[in-house]
Every structure is written in structure tokens, then in C-alpha cells.
Design a protein around this motif. Structure first.
Motif, short mmCIF file in Angstrom:
data_model
loop_
_atom_site.label_atom_id
_atom_site.label_comp_id
_atom_site.label_asym_id
_atom_site.label_seq_id
_atom_site.Cartn_x
_atom_site.Cartn_y
_atom_site.Cartn_z
N GLY A 44 10.94 12.31 -5.72
CA GLY A 44 12.08 12.61 -5.32
C GLY A 44 12.78 11.28 -4.67
O GLY A 44 13.94 11.16 -4.03
N LEU A 45 12.22 10.07 -4.81
CA LEU A 45 12.41 8.77 -4.24
C LEU A 45 12.42 7.80 -5.15
O LEU A 45 11.27 7.50 -5.90
CB LEU A 45 11.68 8.45 -3.00
N SER B 62 12.78 11.26 -13.07
CA SER B 62 11.71 10.69 -13.87
C SER B 62 12.20 9.87 -14.80
O SER B 62 13.51 9.55 -15.10
CB SER B 62 11.15 12.11 -14.73
N ASN B 63 11.56 9.16 -15.84
CA ASN B 63 12.02 8.48 -16.83
C ASN B 63 13.03 7.25 -16.49
O ASN B 63 14.08 7.15 -17.08
CB ASN B 63 12.63 9.09 -17.97
N CYS C 58 0.80 -1.14 -0.09
CA CYS C 58 -0.07 0.08 -0.04
C CYS C 58 0.91 1.40 0.04
O CYS C 58 0.50 2.46 0.19
CB CYS C 58 -1.00 -0.11 1.28
N THR C 59 2.28 1.05 -0.28
CA THR C 59 2.91 2.18 -0.13
C THR C 59 4.38 2.33 -1.27
O THR C 59 4.60 3.36 -1.65
CB THR C 59 4.02 2.11 1.03
N GLU D 207 1.80 7.23 -4.07
CA GLU D 207 1.29 8.49 -4.21
C GLU D 207 1.64 9.36 -5.19
O GLU D 207 1.17 10.18 -5.68
CB GLU D 207 0.94 9.20 -2.83
N ALA D 208 3.09 8.88 -5.72
CA ALA D 208 3.72 9.90 -6.65
C ALA D 208 2.84 9.77 -8.06
O ALA D 208 2.18 8.70 -8.36
CB ALA D 208 4.84 9.39 -6.82
#
Length: 347
Positions: free
Chosen positions: A270-271, A293-294, A243-244, A263-264
Motif C-alpha cells: 500500500g506504500l 504492484s508492477n 533496514c526499512t 517487509e512487503a
């Protein structure tokens, strides 16, 4: 200690060292672990070799040592290689939302294959590069298209209720979505389909028989949603549930994956965490004060991620031997303003 005892002890220690190395213990893992808890700032990294995967920089396609500057279009998204070494398949983005499909040849000339229509999206190539599939969203309707990359001719189209996304393309096109929730295996050659209602996928691989499945959980889930890694042919067989965490890229063998926070949303996070795919076990944690990203695997031992920080951006390489360096030039770019500068084909 007698010479005989010293010889036996040395031999025993040598055997222990070999066993530890084979098992991946301290003697064998000192140079075989991704860097843990790294804080990555592209402005402070040394330049390494260029990214050894198919990608684009602006309107230039980079394929190993070959750099092909496309005559057109000016803004392109690389989808993958065209069949038989004939070039590359790309999508251009119109300012009016009308996207187009192109084939860029190895000399840089470009042929517009066809329009993808208003808001045509999620174009995916088959492994051979011969076919491409995409969707077009309408009012509570999704039309899925399958076309040849040789000439852009549509060979199949099907219309469905609700919102669907193309996840994989082989002999079948795998789609999943909502309104209603379901997953569809569409076979264009036979104009047939298999529908599993109540099953929503966010990622899937037909060849590996694996999928990331949405699990409803109003108590523990983010916005009521958790994710499970499951067997695609038997989605009830879940390898793990979280769930994370959310997978964003799998390694070429499928043994490793990169995850971020569930949630991103969108391109920025950033992680990133490198994990064992079948168990969700964390192997390394990567952080930046800016955004990743990417993310894309260059090999089983090397991960690439576009990284923004301090109004600069670059492709960063993180390797299993513990090194972190740039795989591209450092450019001035606030996050979002150069979002299409580097493009990797959909994984």
C-alpha cells in the motif's frame, strides 16, 4: 525610489529568479515535483493517455500505438522484444506448473520455442533479445539455462547446489542465492564462472554497475536482514543502507528509484516512495487504501503502477508535474484475481 534604482532592483530580482529556477528552488520547482503524500484511488482518477511502455493486457501485447493480440498462449507473461523487430518473447503458465517459452510475431501468430520445465522461473532477456536465461529448481539444486530466442535451442546449462535466481543477462548471466549464500557471474560462451561467496543480491544491473545487497543485521534488520545499495564490481562500497526500505524499480537513467517497505512480500503493497537512487532521499510518498504492484518507470518524469482499490484496478500514472491519472481502463477486479491482466517486462 528613483527610476534608476527601480530599474536596478528589477534587474537584480530577475537575476535572483533565474538563479533560483536553475537551482530548483520555489520558482523552478512548482511544476517539477512528484506529488507528495498522494492517496491514490483508481476509481476517482480521470483517464489520461495509454501507457507508453511495452506491456501486455491479458493476451494482447501493447507496443506504442501497436496492439498485437496473440493467438496463443491464453495466459502470457511478457518478457521483452525479440531481436530485429521479429516480435515478442513471452512465457505461458501451465496449470501443472510446466511453463513454456513463446515468440509472438507482429501479426499475432505464435511459435512455441520450448518448455521451461517444471517450475521454470525468472526468465530474463539479454538487451538484444537474442538470448533468454531462466532457472529450474530441484531438490536443493538449481539448473540455469541459456537459450536462443530465435529457435529455443539451449546453448548452455549449468547445475548448482542451492537456490539461485537470474538477476541480469548480457555476455554473462548474473545469479545470486542461498544454501550457500553466493553470487555467480556465469559466462556461457566459455563455460566459466566467477563466484563470490557470502554475497547475496536481490537486484543488480551489470550495465550500471549497481546492486541491491543483502546485509545481515540480527538487531535492526527485518527478520535479521537489511539492504544496501552498492557498486556491483565492489560490493563493499555501499552508497546507502536501510533496514526499512526495499527498491522495486529504477528509472531509465538509474538516478531515481521506487521503494516500498522492506517487509512487503509478493505483489501487494500500500506504500510506494520515489527516491534519489544514490542517496535514498525521499522525493515523494504514494499511498493507497488498496494495493500497488508492477511499478515501472515510463520515463524519468513518469511512473506507472498497477493499483487496486474498492474491487477495481487500473494502471495509474504519477508524473513529475504533479498529476495523477489512469493510463488504462478501470476494470472490476479484486486484488489477486486479475494479477496477470497487465504485464510489464522484468526491469
Amino acid at each position: 525610489m528613483t527610476p534608476t534604482h527601480r530599474a536596478r532592483r528589477s534587474a537584480a530580482l530577475a537575476v535572483v529568479a533565474v538563479v533560483v529556477a536553475l537551482l530548483g528552488g520555489p520558482a523552478g520547482s512548482a511544476h517539477a515535483a512528484f506529488p507528495d503524500e498522494s492517496r491514490i484511488d483508481p476509481t476517482s482518477l480521470a483517464r489520461g493517455g495509454p501507457a507508453a511502455v511495452l506491456h501486455s493486457v491479458g493476451r494482447t501485447v501493447v507496443d506504442g500505438d501497436r496492439r498485437i493480440r496473440a493467438e496463443r498462449p491464453r495466459r502470457l507473461q511478457l518478457i521483452g522484444k525479440a531481436p530485429n523487430g521479429t516480435g515478442y518473447v513471452v512465457v505461458s503458465f501451465g496449470t501443472d506448473g510446466r511453463n513454456s517459452l513463446w515468440r509472438v510475431t507482429r501479426d499475432g501468430s505464435a511459435v512455441r520455442l520450448r518448455g521451461l520445465g517444471q517450475d521454470g522461473r525468472d526468465a530474463q532477456l539479454s538487451p538484444s533479445g537474442a538470448r533468454v536465461s531462466w532457472t529450474r529448481q530441484g531438490r536443493d539444486r538449481t539448473t540455469v539455462f541459456v537459450a536462443r530466442t530465435y529457435n529455443g535451442r539451449v546453448v548452455a546449462r549449468q547445475r548448482y547446489k542451492g537456490i539461485l535466481e537470474v538477476l541480469d543477462v548480457r555476455k554473462r548471466v548474473l545469479l545470486s542465492g542461498i544454501r550457500p549464500v553466493r553470487t555467480i557471474w556465469y559466462r556461457p560462451s566459455a563455460d566459466s564462472e566467477r563466484v563470490v561467496r557470502g554475497l547475496q543480491l536481490v537486484d543488480a544491473d551489470l550495465a550500471r554497475d549497481r546492486a541491491v545487497v543483502v546485509v545481515r543485521d540480527l538487531v535492526n534488520g527485518y527478520d535479521g536482514v537489511c539492504l544496501a545499495y552498492a557498486v556491483l564490481s565492489d560490493p563493499a562500497r555501499r552508497l546507502w543502507r536501510s533496514c526499512t526500505d526495499k527498491p522495486v524499480a529504477f528509472s531509465p537513467s538509474g538516478r531515481l528509484m521506487v521503494t516500498t517497505n522492506i517487509e512487503a512480500d509478493g505483489a501487494g503493497t500500500g506504500l510506494l516512495q520515489i527516491r534519489t537512487a544514490e542517496t535514498n532521499l525521499v522525493r515523494a510518498t504514494l499511498r493507497t487504501r488498496g494495493y500497488f504492484s508492477n511499478a515501472l518507470w515510463e520515463s524519468e518524469k513518469s511512473l506507472l503502477a498497477v493499483t487496486w482499490q474498492s474491487k477495481c484496478a487500473a494502471i495509474v500514472r504519477i508524473t513529475k508535474d504533479g498529476s495523477v491519472h489512469r493510463a488504462s481502463a478501470l476494470v472490476r477486479a479484486a486484488f489477486g484475481t486479475e494479477g496477470s491482466r497487465w504485464g510489464f517486462p522484468p526491469s
